[in-house]
Scaffold this active site. Structure first.
Site, mmCIF file in Angstrom:
data_model
loop_
_atom_site.group_PDB
_atom_site.id
_atom_site.type_symbol
_atom_site.label_atom_id
_atom_site.label_comp_id
_atom_site.label_asym_id
_atom_site.label_seq_id
_atom_site.Cartn_x
_atom_site.Cartn_y
_atom_site.Cartn_z
ATOM 1 N N SER A 28 -1.818 -5.766 6.169
ATOM 2 C CA SER A 28 -2.962 -6.300 6.907
ATOM 3 C C SER A 28 -2.452 -7.066 8.113
ATOM 4 O O SER A 28 -1.286 -7.436 8.203
ATOM 5 C CB SER A 28 -3.793 -7.232 6.016
ATOM 6 O OG SER A 28 -3.148 -8.476 5.846
ATOM 7 N N SER A 80 -3.293 -10.036 8.862
ATOM 8 C CA SER A 80 -3.280 -11.477 8.607
ATOM 9 C C SER A 80 -2.079 -11.941 7.816
ATOM 10 O O SER A 80 -1.840 -13.135 7.691
ATOM 11 C CB SER A 80 -4.550 -11.881 7.853
ATOM 12 O OG SER A 80 -4.613 -11.201 6.608
ATOM 13 N N CYS A 81 -1.335 -11.008 7.234
ATOM 14 C CA CYS A 81 -0.186 -11.436 6.454
ATOM 15 C C CYS A 81 0.946 -10.452 6.617
ATOM 16 O O CYS A 81 0.750 -9.308 6.996
ATOM 17 C CB CYS A 81 -0.537 -11.570 4.972
ATOM 18 S SG CYS A 81 -1.009 -10.024 4.193
ATOM 19 N N GLY A 82 2.136 -10.930 6.314
ATOM 20 C CA GLY A 82 3.311 -10.083 6.456
ATOM 21 C C GLY A 82 3.658 -9.407 5.159
ATOM 22 O O GLY A 82 2.938 -9.460 4.175
#
Length: 292
Positions: free
Chosen positions: A131, A133-135
Site C-alpha cells: 500500500s 501508506s506503509c512499507g
C-alpha cells in the site's frame, strides 16, 4: 443515494494530478468548487513474466520504482543482474498499462539470499501487496537485515548544522505536484554541501525513496556513500532499511522516527535526524557527523 465521483486529468500534470468537484464549507457557508488530487494507481512488478508485487503508487518514474523496490528487497544488487526492463504485454502482444516486467539474467542467484526464493526461475513463495501508506520489509529481524546489508563503514564525513537547516526549504521549493495537491511525499538526495541532486514525489514515502534508488541503479549512481537523504514525512524501519541498502550515511526527516528506525540506524552506523523544522532538529544517532 451515492453517485460516482467524476475525476478528470488535470492540465497541470495529466499523469499525476486529477481534478474533481467538492462541496467546500467555511463556517456555515458552503459551495461547490474544483479541487485537485494526487493520482494513486496500482502498479504491478513482474520478474521474468511472473507477478511479484502490486504497489500502490503515483505514476511516473515507474522503472525506477520497480528497480528500487527489487534492490531494497534484495532481489538484485547491480544492473548487471538485469537483462531487460519492458512493459508487460497481454496475450495479443499489446502493452499492459501499469505493468513492468524485469528480466533477470540469473533469477535463482539474485534471490538466493532472500526469503522469497525463486523456484525454477519464476515461482515465488510469496507475493507482495504494497500500500502507499506503509512499507514492506522482507527481513525477519535487524540481525538478518544486517547480514545482507552490513553496517556502514567508518568514515570521516561531516556536515554543518547550517547546511541541514537549508534542506527542507530547498526540497519544498521543488515539490511541483505537492504544491498543487498537498497530497504527495517527497524524497530528496542532496550532496554533502546541501545541493539538491535528485527529487522524487509519490503518494507513498517508501515509493519516493525507491525511485531515488532505482535512478541510481539505472544511471550507475549507487552507492550513495556521500549523500544526504531527506524525506518529507516520518522515518520508519523500512526507510532506514532502504537507505542502508543504498549505503546512505545521513537520513533526515521533517517528522519523527520510529523506535525501530532509531535502533537500526544506531546499529548500522547511520546518522538519523528528525523534526527538521526551521533552525531546529533532533539528532538521534551518530551525531559526530554533524558540526556547527
Amino acid at each position: 443515494m451515492s453517485t460516482q465521483r467524476d475525476l478528470w486529468r488535470s492540465e497541470l500534470d495529466p499523469e499525476r494530478i486529477v481534478q474533481t468537484t467538492v462541496n467546500h464549507w467555511q463556517e456555515t457557508e458552503h459551495h461547490e468548487r474544483e479541487d485537485v488530487l494526487a493520482v494513486e494507481e496500482p502498479f504491478e512488478v513482474r520478474i521474468n513474466g511472473e507477478s511479484l508485487a502490486v504497489i500502490m503508487r503515483t505514476p511516473g518514474h515507474d522503472r525506477e520504482l520497480a528497480l528500487g523496490f527489487l534492490f531494497s528487497e534484495g532481489m538484485l544488487s547491480t544492473t548487471d543482474d538485469i537483462e531487460g526492463i519492458e512493459s508487460a504485454v497481454d496475450s495479443d502482444g499489446l502493452p499492459l498499462e501499469n505493468v513492468i516486467n524485469v528480466r533477470l539474467r540469473q533469477p535463482g542467484n539474485a534471490a538466493s539470499e532472500t526469503s522469497c526464493g525463486l523456484v525454477g526461475g519464476v515461482s515465488f513463495e510469496r507475493h507482495f501487496a504494497v500500500s502507499s501508506s506503509c512499507g514492506l520489509c522482507g527481513k525477519n529481524s535487524i540481525a538478518s537485515l544486517l547480514q545482507d546489508a552490513p553496517s556502514l563503514e567508518q568514515d570521516t564525513l561531516q556536515v554543518s548544522a547550517k547546511t541541514l537547516y537549508m534542506l527542507a526549504q530547498r526540497l519544498r521549493e521543488q515539490q511541483a505536484v505537492f504544491s498543487h495537491t498537498g497530497g504527495l511525499h517527497a524524497a530528496g538526495l542532496f550532496s554533502l554541501g546541501g545541493e539538491l541532486q535528485l527529487l522524487r514525489e509519490d503518494i507513498g514515502r517508501h515509493n519516493a525513496v525507491d525511485k531515488l534508488i532505482g535512478h541510481g541503479l539505472l544511471h550507475k549512481g549507487l552507492p550513495y556513500r556521500e549523500n544526504l537523504l531527506l524525506v518529507s514525512g516520518r522515518t520508519s524501519f523500512e526507510i532506514i532499511q532502504k537507505a542502508l541498502q543504498a549505503r546512505i550515511p545521513y537520513v533526515i526527516a521533517i517528522s519523527a522516527p520510529s523506535s525501530l528506525a532509531v535502533d537500526l540506524a544506531e546499529k548500522s552506523n547511520m546518522t538519523l535526524v528528525g523534526f527538521l523544522r526551521g533552525h531546529s532538529m533532533n539528532i538521534y544517532t551518530h551525531p559526530e557527523r554533524i558540526t556547527l
